[in-house]
Enzyme design. Sequence first.
Site, short mmCIF file in Angstrom:
data_model
loop_
_atom_site.label_atom_id
_atom_site.label_comp_id
_atom_site.label_asym_id
_atom_site.label_seq_id
_atom_site.Cartn_x
_atom_site.Cartn_y
_atom_site.Cartn_z
N HIS A 179 20.12 -28.42 -82.24
CA HIS A 179 20.27 -27.46 -81.22
C HIS A 179 18.77 -27.19 -80.97
CE1 HIS A 179 24.29 -26.03 -82.90
NE2 HIS A 179 24.41 -26.84 -81.68
N LYS A 191 39.08 -20.61 -81.29
CA LYS A 191 38.46 -20.99 -82.84
C LYS A 191 38.35 -19.72 -83.41
CE LYS A 191 35.38 -25.00 -81.15
NZ LYS A 191 34.01 -25.14 -81.08
N ARG A 217 24.82 -36.65 -79.20
CA ARG A 217 24.38 -37.26 -80.53
C ARG A 217 24.68 -38.71 -80.77
NH1 ARG A 217 26.71 -32.10 -83.59
NH2 ARG A 217 27.86 -32.63 -81.88
N SER A 244 26.88 -28.55 -86.67
CA SER A 244 26.97 -27.29 -87.16
C SER A 244 28.23 -27.25 -88.32
CB SER A 244 27.60 -26.11 -86.23
OG SER A 244 26.65 -25.89 -85.41
P1 ADP Z 1 30.13 -26.73 -78.67
O1 ADP Z 1 30.94 -26.01 -79.62
O2 ADP Z 1 30.35 -26.34 -77.19
O3 ADP Z 1 30.17 -28.36 -78.82
P2 ADP Z 1 27.90 -26.59 -80.38
O4 ADP Z 1 27.15 -25.52 -80.94
O5 ADP Z 1 28.51 -27.47 -81.22
O6 ADP Z 1 28.94 -26.10 -79.13
O7 ADP Z 1 26.93 -27.68 -79.63
C1 ADP Z 1 26.40 -27.20 -78.33
C2 ADP Z 1 25.61 -28.42 -77.79
O8 ADP Z 1 24.51 -28.87 -78.70
C3 ADP Z 1 26.59 -29.66 -77.40
O9 ADP Z 1 26.28 -30.24 -76.23
C4 ADP Z 1 26.47 -30.55 -78.66
O10 ADP Z 1 26.65 -31.87 -78.62
C5 ADP Z 1 24.84 -30.49 -78.95
N1 ADP Z 1 24.35 -30.60 -80.08
C6 ADP Z 1 24.79 -29.94 -81.49
N2 ADP Z 1 24.06 -30.57 -82.55
C7 ADP Z 1 23.22 -31.53 -81.74
C8 ADP Z 1 22.28 -32.53 -82.36
N3 ADP Z 1 22.14 -32.69 -83.86
N4 ADP Z 1 21.55 -33.25 -81.32
C9 ADP Z 1 21.78 -33.31 -80.25
N5 ADP Z 1 22.60 -32.30 -79.52
C10 ADP Z 1 23.45 -31.62 -80.56
#
Ligand code: ADP
Length: 166
Positions: A17, A41, A91, A130
Amino acid sequence: MTRVLYPGSFDPITKGHMNIINQASDLFDEVVIAILKNPYKNNSLFTVEERMDMISNLYSRMNNIKVISSSRAAVDVALLHECKAIIRGLRSLSDYDYEVQLQQINKDMSNDRINTICLFADKEYQFISSSMVKEVMRLGKDLSKYVDPSIEKSMILKRKDIYDRF
Ligand code: ADP
């Protein structure tokens, strides 16, 4: 002035992130990180308030990065904060399918006012999620490659808290 919204769960915020946030803050004038509450969630590790504190502390010295939380739809938050677009991170191909649907519904719900811009994390961060980081925490393994030291500290305390309760 171009302001963009980066919405997500951030439970917890990872170096993946943070890499996306760095890129977005180089490209745009202001990045608003939105921690979106999802009542469906219920199994989150950190409360929204804890996530707010953790992320606000990380970016306290960056005046072009703001942190907010909301239980509204990302598009409504984007319109409310006058953001030009939503930023999402990609990703893999499996992220792509979901993100395509999400950007279409967001565009539709905002009557074509909010577009989505996808950024790619640098390759050393692309595999970090995460949920994977939470699994590493559960196993008691080293988290330092995946999260900032302040987040690692909060995770170690949270793990202790959970174990002390059982
Ligand atoms: P959500 O629950 O909305 O997917 P996240 O907190 O998991 O929220 O992720 C927010 C955004 O960040 C999403 O677009 C996710 O794909 C992106 N993201 C999370 N981890 C990575 C990473 N390692 N590399 C690139 N983008 C990421």
